[in-house]
Design an enzyme around this catalytic site. Structure first.
Site, PDB file in Angstrom:
ATOM      1  N   TYR A  68       0.856  -1.187   0.000  1.00 29.34           N
ATOM      2  CA  TYR A  68       0.000   0.000   0.000  1.00 29.34           C
ATOM      3  C   TYR A  68       0.890   1.235   0.000  1.00 29.34           C
ATOM      4  O   TYR A  68       1.812   1.329   0.802  1.00 29.34           O
ATOM      5  CB  TYR A  68      -0.892   0.003   1.241  1.00 29.34           C
ATOM      6  CG  TYR A  68      -1.799   1.210   1.355  1.00 29.34           C
ATOM      7  CD1 TYR A  68      -2.882   1.378   0.480  1.00 29.34           C
ATOM      8  CD2 TYR A  68      -1.591   2.178   2.346  1.00 29.34           C
ATOM      9  CE1 TYR A  68      -3.718   2.485   0.586  1.00 29.34           C
ATOM     10  CE2 TYR A  68      -2.438   3.281   2.455  1.00 29.34           C
ATOM     11  CZ  TYR A  68      -3.498   3.432   1.583  1.00 29.34           C
ATOM     12  OH  TYR A  68      -4.322   4.527   1.699  1.00 29.34           O
ATOM     13  N   ASP A  76       9.455   2.691  -0.209  1.00 27.21           N
ATOM     14  CA  ASP A  76       8.402   3.327   0.579  1.00 27.21           C
ATOM     15  C   ASP A  76       8.619   2.901   2.033  1.00 27.21           C
ATOM     16  O   ASP A  76       8.213   1.815   2.439  1.00 27.21           O
ATOM     17  CB  ASP A  76       7.024   2.904   0.068  1.00 27.21           C
ATOM     18  CG  ASP A  76       5.892   3.517   0.895  1.00 27.21           C
ATOM     19  OD1 ASP A  76       6.198   4.188   1.906  1.00 27.21           O
ATOM     20  OD2 ASP A  76       4.717   3.324   0.527  1.00 27.21           O
ATOM     21  N   LYS A 123       4.352   8.722   8.908  1.00 23.55           N
ATOM     22  CA  LYS A 123       4.193   8.096  10.237  1.00 23.55           C
ATOM     23  C   LYS A 123       5.219   8.592  11.271  1.00 23.55           C
ATOM     24  O   LYS A 123       5.088   9.697  11.752  1.00 23.55           O
ATOM     25  CB  LYS A 123       4.134   6.585  10.094  1.00 23.55           C
ATOM     26  CG  LYS A 123       2.943   6.230   9.173  1.00 23.55           C
ATOM     27  CD  LYS A 123       2.528   4.802   9.085  1.00 23.55           C
ATOM     28  CE  LYS A 123       1.201   4.721   8.339  1.00 23.55           C
ATOM     29  NZ  LYS A 123       1.198   3.932   7.138  1.00 23.55           N
TER      30      LYS A 123
END
Ligand SMILES: *Cc1c(COP(=O)(O)O)cnc(C)c1O
Length: 435
Positions: free
Chosen positions: A149, A244, A272
């Site tokens: 994702y 990522d 995050k």
């Protein structure tokens, strides 16, 4: 059942009300508890390793706001720094010195990043990184992997992990075919397919984006040599290799997967932990590539709240404490203790559980062998997962409400919290059919 379970009355009332005015009652689908056939809890406060819901229940938290809360919630030193920053205004829409401080810190930790652009979410970071990869190479095709994702940009909503996998949908209505026609999806850990693709189309591929440990498909490690193969092929064919590390950065170890593996991607996306719980994303990498970004270069990307002083201050303090006050070896040990403890408790009651962890990130799956692809992870026993999730919730342990999400341990999780979690797990595994 011998143990008392919790009441969620107020959360249920609020959820019903929310559903009238917010789609599905939540502002991000992963929060909805849909896969586990339950209602989400409304959280009132979070501190250290714990969250409290509106019914006054306390939970040991392994979601950690889906990753950012690596120091535990509301770390006093971070709270103080953010408070001071707040008193100087929330947003300037002009450069501030803190942006340089955060960028320098990221560079120090991740030397592959020569230049960095701050944005406000992981979605923006990945979307922008691919735009730059396309602008830099003059090519259109991109490669991603099933179960990974990278946020909800149109071109990336193909066989995606996280909430997309949780809802069991291949892509999403509303994404025009044109937006995904240049997105090539491969199975993770299939070296032969990767080689074959580059041999056929390597010169047309602008960028390859990958979660170097797949946390949005639960927890899937790259096989030995797999990330190295990506590095080789991207170098050979002039494709931009994008790690990522929105989830894994400052999480599986201070230096992310690139640090663990000693691989230098051309670009990295972050999110995050970099914001410590405030909305920050970032993308960066080689200066030659990043200099294509406007206004240095022609590839446009902008943001009203990018580099927000309060968010950036929260990120600086978080990374500072990670670098100077806490040791990842402690976090790794504690996380291992948790997952091995879960596996042992499961085995005691005849439940097949496979577990893995790296730094403060972990996965557990109801199957006897660790999956090496999303396709394999999807074969795990979801019914057992749901029961385990609901049982643990009723015994004061808050896990990610999906079988396709990694879990997170923070530096605030101590022996007491791990012991309480394992005790709850022992009870829940023994009575799985009742939940
Ligand atoms: C969470 C996540 C994103 C998206 O970040 P948002 O801040 O939710 O937009 C992208 N990539 C990975 C690997 C993630 O874990």
């Amino acid at each position: 059942m011998s143990r008392k379970t919790l009441s969620f009355t107020r959360s249920q009332q609020l959820f019903q009300e929310a559903c009238q005015i917010i789609p599905g009652g939540v502002n991000s689908p992963v929060r909805a508890f849909k896969q586990v056939d339950a209602h989400p809890l409304f959280i009132k406060k979070a501190e250290g390793a714990y969250v409290w819901d509106v019914d006054g229940n306390r939970f040991v938290d392994y979601v950690g706001s889906w990753g950012p809360a690596i120091l535990g919630h509301a770390h006093p030193e971070v709270v103080q720094a953010v408070g001071e920053s707040l008193s100087h205004g929330f947003s300037f829409g002009a450069p501030c010195e803190q942006e340089i401080t955060l960028t320098r810190k990221v560079q120090e930790i991740l030397p592959s990043i020569e230049m960095l652009r701050l944005v406000s979410s992981g979605t923006e970071a990945c979307m922008s990184a691919l735009r730059v990869a396309r602008g830099y190479t003059g090519r259109e095709k991109i490669v991603k992997f099933t179960g990974c994702y990278h946020g909800h940009a149109d071109m990336l909503l193909v066989k995606a992990g996280s909430g997309v996998a949780t809802l069991g949908i291949p892509g999403s209505p509303g994404v025009p075919q044109g937006s995904t026609k240049d997105t090539i999806t491969l199975a993770f850990n299939d070296s032969e397919a990767l080689k074959a693709l580059f041999v056929q189309q390597g010169r047309d591929i602008a960028g390859l984006i990958v979660e170097p440990i797949v946390g949005n498909g639960n927890f899937i490690r790259p096989k030995d040599g797999y990330l190295e193969l990506m590095r080789e092929l991207c170098t050979e064919y002039g494709t931009v290799l994008i790690f990522d590390e929105v989830m894994t950065g400052f999480r599986v170890g201070l230096k992310g997967v690139q640090g663990l593996k000693g691989i230098k991607p051309d670009m990295t996306t972050l999110g995050k932990v970099i914001g410590g719980g405030m909305p920050i994303g970032a993308y960066g990498g080689k200066a030659e590539i990043m200099n294509k970004v406007a206004p240095a270069g022609p590839v446009y990307q902008a943001g009203t709240l990018s580099g927000n002083p309060v968010a950036v201050t929260c990120g600086i303090k978080t990374l500072d404490l990670l670098q100077n006050k806490y040791a990842f070896t402690d976090l790794s040990r504690r996380t291992r203790e948790l997952v091995l403890g879960l596996k042992e408790r499961a085995a005691r009651h005849g439940v097949a559980l496979s577990v893995d962890s790296e730094g403060g990130m972990f996965g557990f799956m109801f199957c006897s062998e660790l999956p090496t692809s999303f396709e394999a992870a999807a074969q795990a026993n979801i019914d057992q997962f749901k029961r385990f999730f609901r049982g643990m919730l009723h015994h004061g342990v808050y896990l990610a409400p999906s079988a396709f999400e990694a879990g997170f341990v923070s530096f605030a999780h101590g022996d007491k919290e791990i012991a309480a979690t394992l005790e709850a797990a022992d009870h829940v595994f023994a009575n799985l059919s009742q939940y």
